[in-house]
Design a protein around this motif. Structure first.
Motif, PDB file in Angstrom:
ATOM      1  N   HIS A  91      43.415  35.999  40.597  1.00  0.00           N
ATOM      2  CA  HIS A  91      43.250  37.197  41.424  1.00  0.00           C
ATOM      3  C   HIS A  91      43.930  37.056  42.780  1.00  0.00           C
ATOM      4  CE1 HIS A  91      41.195  39.699  44.466  1.00  0.00           C
ATOM      5  NE2 HIS A  91      41.296  40.638  43.534  1.00  0.00           N
ATOM      6  N   PHE A 129      45.370  48.605  37.832  1.00  0.00           N
ATOM      7  CA  PHE A 129      46.188  47.517  38.388  1.00  0.00           C
ATOM      8  C   PHE A 129      46.993  46.827  37.289  1.00  0.00           C
ATOM      9  CE2 PHE A 129      43.188  47.044  42.185  1.00  0.00           C
ATOM     10  CZ  PHE A 129      44.128  47.499  43.084  1.00  0.00           C
ATOM     11  N   TYR A 130      46.321  46.522  36.187  1.00  0.00           N
ATOM     12  CA  TYR A 130      47.034  45.840  35.090  1.00  0.00           C
ATOM     13  C   TYR A 130      48.192  46.696  34.576  1.00  0.00           C
ATOM     14  CZ  TYR A 130      43.384  42.302  34.922  1.00  0.00           C
ATOM     15  OH  TYR A 130      42.534  41.276  35.243  1.00  0.00           O
ATOM     16  N   HIS A 133      40.560  48.519  38.179  1.00  0.00           N
ATOM     17  CA  HIS A 133      41.025  47.203  37.709  1.00  0.00           C
ATOM     18  C   HIS A 133      42.050  47.364  36.589  1.00  0.00           C
ATOM     19  CE1 HIS A 133      36.921  45.438  39.157  1.00  0.00           C
ATOM     20  NE2 HIS A 133      37.721  45.772  40.141  1.00  0.00           N
ATOM     21  N   LEU A 189      32.123  40.727  46.826  1.00  0.00           N
ATOM     22  CA  LEU A 189      33.231  39.912  47.336  1.00  0.00           C
ATOM     23  C   LEU A 189      32.956  38.415  47.112  1.00  0.00           C
ATOM     24  CD1 LEU A 189      35.951  39.805  48.784  1.00  0.00           C
ATOM     25  CD2 LEU A 189      34.741  39.887  50.959  1.00  0.00           C
ATOM     26  N   ARG A 236      41.372  37.752  30.816  1.00  0.00           N
ATOM     27  CA  ARG A 236      40.396  38.827  31.057  1.00  0.00           C
ATOM     28  C   ARG A 236      39.766  39.292  29.733  1.00  0.00           C
ATOM     29  NH1 ARG A 236      38.535  43.220  34.930  1.00  0.00           N
ATOM     30  NH2 ARG A 236      37.323  44.327  33.405  1.00  0.00           N
ATOM     31  N   ARG A 293      46.770  36.494  32.732  1.00  0.00           N
ATOM     32  CA  ARG A 293      45.557  37.117  33.266  1.00  0.00           C
ATOM     33  C   ARG A 293      44.952  38.123  32.299  1.00  0.00           C
ATOM     34  NH1 ARG A 293      45.287  39.801  39.214  1.00  0.00           N
ATOM     35  NH2 ARG A 293      43.080  40.362  39.197  1.00  0.00           N
ATOM     36  N   ILE A 334      51.450  41.791  47.423  1.00  0.00           N
ATOM     37  CA  ILE A 334      51.603  42.305  48.789  1.00  0.00           C
ATOM     38  C   ILE A 334      52.896  41.738  49.402  1.00  0.00           C
ATOM     39  CG2 ILE A 334      50.553  42.339  51.104  1.00  0.00           C
ATOM     40  CD1 ILE A 334      47.793  42.256  49.518  1.00  0.00           C
ATOM     41  N   TYR A 381      25.044  49.330  42.314  1.00  0.00           N
ATOM     42  CA  TYR A 381      26.156  50.200  41.907  1.00  0.00           C
ATOM     43  C   TYR A 381      25.621  51.431  41.189  1.00  0.00           C
ATOM     44  CZ  TYR A 381      30.015  46.840  42.580  1.00  0.00           C
ATOM     45  OH  TYR A 381      30.947  46.001  43.100  1.00  0.00           O
TER      46      TYR A 381
HETATM   47  C1  HEM Z   1      47.503  43.793  45.265  1.00  0.00           C
HETATM   48  C2  HEM Z   1      46.318  43.318  45.504  1.00  0.00           C
HETATM   49  C3  HEM Z   1      45.177  43.236  44.515  1.00  0.00           C
HETATM   50  C4  HEM Z   1      45.142  43.437  43.153  1.00  0.00           C
HETATM   51  C5  HEM Z   1      46.310  43.809  42.233  1.00  0.00           C
HETATM   52  C6  HEM Z   1      43.764  43.243  42.716  1.00  0.00           C
HETATM   53  C7  HEM Z   1      43.336  43.380  41.395  1.00  0.00           C
HETATM   54  C8  HEM Z   1      42.033  43.171  40.974  1.00  0.00           C
HETATM   55  C9  HEM Z   1      41.576  43.243  39.596  1.00  0.00           C
HETATM   56  C10 HEM Z   1      42.469  43.580  38.403  1.00  0.00           C
HETATM   57  C11 HEM Z   1      40.264  42.942  39.587  1.00  0.00           C
HETATM   58  C12 HEM Z   1      39.325  42.848  38.367  1.00  0.00           C
HETATM   59  C13 HEM Z   1      38.980  41.408  38.077  1.00  0.00           C
HETATM   60  C14 HEM Z   1      40.067  40.763  37.262  1.00  0.00           C
HETATM   61  O1  HEM Z   1      40.433  41.307  36.211  1.00  0.00           O
HETATM   62  O2  HEM Z   1      40.551  39.671  37.667  1.00  0.00           O
HETATM   63  C15 HEM Z   1      39.862  42.715  40.953  1.00  0.00           C
HETATM   64  C16 HEM Z   1      38.579  42.403  41.359  1.00  0.00           C
HETATM   65  C17 HEM Z   1      38.190  42.236  42.670  1.00  0.00           C
HETATM   66  N1  HEM Z   1      39.012  42.281  43.772  1.00  0.00           N
HETATM   67 FE1  HEM Z   1      40.988  42.596  43.798  1.00  0.00          FE
HETATM   68  N2  HEM Z   1      43.004  42.932  43.808  1.00  0.00           N
HETATM   69  C18 HEM Z   1      43.816  42.908  44.928  1.00  0.00           C
HETATM   70  C19 HEM Z   1      43.467  42.608  46.233  1.00  0.00           C
HETATM   71  C20 HEM Z   1      42.165  42.407  46.651  1.00  0.00           C
HETATM   72  C21 HEM Z   1      41.754  42.208  48.022  1.00  0.00           C
HETATM   73  C22 HEM Z   1      42.713  42.141  49.223  1.00  0.00           C
HETATM   74  C23 HEM Z   1      40.390  42.076  48.006  1.00  0.00           C
HETATM   75  C24 HEM Z   1      39.378  41.870  49.132  1.00  0.00           C
HETATM   76  C25 HEM Z   1      39.588  41.821  50.413  1.00  0.00           C
HETATM   77  C26 HEM Z   1      39.961  42.160  46.635  1.00  0.00           C
HETATM   78  C27 HEM Z   1      38.671  42.036  46.211  1.00  0.00           C
HETATM   79  C28 HEM Z   1      38.231  42.077  44.898  1.00  0.00           C
HETATM   80  C29 HEM Z   1      36.845  41.885  44.490  1.00  0.00           C
HETATM   81  C30 HEM Z   1      35.658  41.655  45.414  1.00  0.00           C
HETATM   82  C31 HEM Z   1      36.817  42.004  43.089  1.00  0.00           C
HETATM   83  C32 HEM Z   1      35.583  41.914  42.159  1.00  0.00           C
HETATM   84  C33 HEM Z   1      35.071  43.324  41.921  1.00  0.00           C
HETATM   85  C34 HEM Z   1      33.908  43.387  40.932  1.00  0.00           C
HETATM   86  O3  HEM Z   1      33.519  42.361  40.372  1.00  0.00           O
HETATM   87  O4  HEM Z   1      33.427  44.506  40.713  1.00  0.00           O
HETATM   88  N3  HEM Z   1      41.055  42.377  45.834  1.00  0.00           N
HETATM   89  N4  HEM Z   1      40.945  42.856  41.779  1.00  0.00           N
END
Ligand code: HEM
Length: 182
Positions: free
Chosen positions: A17, A96-97, A93, A174, A69, A65, A25, A81
């Motif tokens: 992640h 994004f993929y 999520h 987080l 996943r 990934r 970025i 939630y």
């Molecule tokens: C381009 C930047 C980012 C992308 C593409 C991205 C993508 C994702 C994806 C696909 C997930 C789902 C979990 C997984 O499949 O691994 C996720 C979960 C999460 N991301 Fe990001 N993320 C990004 C940046 C960030 C940033 C900057 C933060 C916080 C400051 C963040 C915080 C989180 C958190 C807390 C979760 C867990 C959410 C949950 O369990 O409901 N992400 N992210």
């Protein structure tokens, strides 16, 4: 520790992640910067080469990934939630993929439009396999640019949501993505 549990993300998900978040970025910033360089700039060739190699890295990590996943359990959503909040987070999520793979394919189509392959840090080359359509570099270039902006806007909203959960709702959303146990 390496694998997800019902209460937190494991190290593999966490590393994937945050490394991909940084790469995406960084790639966005580099993309905006490199198109401003003129021919006599020292980075005129180096920046696009680096952008392409890092783009290939994003595509490889994406593959790992998505498989990871699909194989792994997901931690349970926080109790606070709402139904729609949970659905929306999941939809983001998966968006994004989808965006990552579309941006990668568009980047590949720009690079290979003149029949040249894409080098991975000079180690190996992904060959140009086909010309998909007329004016490929222009059309794929526009799509690559538009989707890059879209993913950055989504990442901004996703970050706001994560920070809101951390500082306002004070839940473990987080902390889970930092690999902290409950
Ligand atoms: C381009 C930047 C980012 C992308 C593409 C991205 C993508 C994702 C994806 C696909 C997930 C789902 C979990 C997984 O499949 O691994 C996720 C979960 C999460 N991301 Fe990001 N993320 C990004 C940046 C960030 C940033 C900057 C933060 C916080 C400051 C963040 C915080 C989180 C958190 C807390 C979760 C867990 C959410 C949950 O369990 O409901 N992400 N992210």
């Amino acid at each position: 520790m390496l694998r997800n549990s019902s209460t937190t993300y494991g190290l593999i998900t966490v590393l994937l992640h945050w490394s991909m978040a940084l790469l995406i970025i960084g790639q966005f910033a580099m993309g905006l910067w490199m198109v401003t360089l003129d021919y006599y700039d020292a980075w005129y060739h180096g920046a696009p080469d680096l952008h392409k190699s890092l783009g290939l890295l994003v595509a490889f990590l994406w593959l790992i990934r998505v498989v990871w996943r699909c194989l792994e359990r997901q931690p349970e959503a926080e109790a606070n939630y709402t139904y729609w909040e949970h659905r929306l987070a999941l939809a983001m999520h998966w968006l994004f993929y989808v965006l990552i793979v579309l941006i990668s394919v568009a980047g590949y189509l720009i690079s290979t439009a003149e029949d040249a392959g894409v080098s991975f840090f000079g180690v190996f080359e992904v060959p140009a396999m086909f010309i998909a359509f007329e004016q490929q570099a222009d059309i794929a270039g526009w799509i690559h640019w538009a989707l890059a902006w879209l993913i950055i806007i989504c990442a901004f909203l996703h970050t706001l949501a994560a920070l809101r959960h951390h500082f306002y709702n004070r839940d473990r959303t987080l902390l889970k993505m930092l690999g902290r146990k409950g």
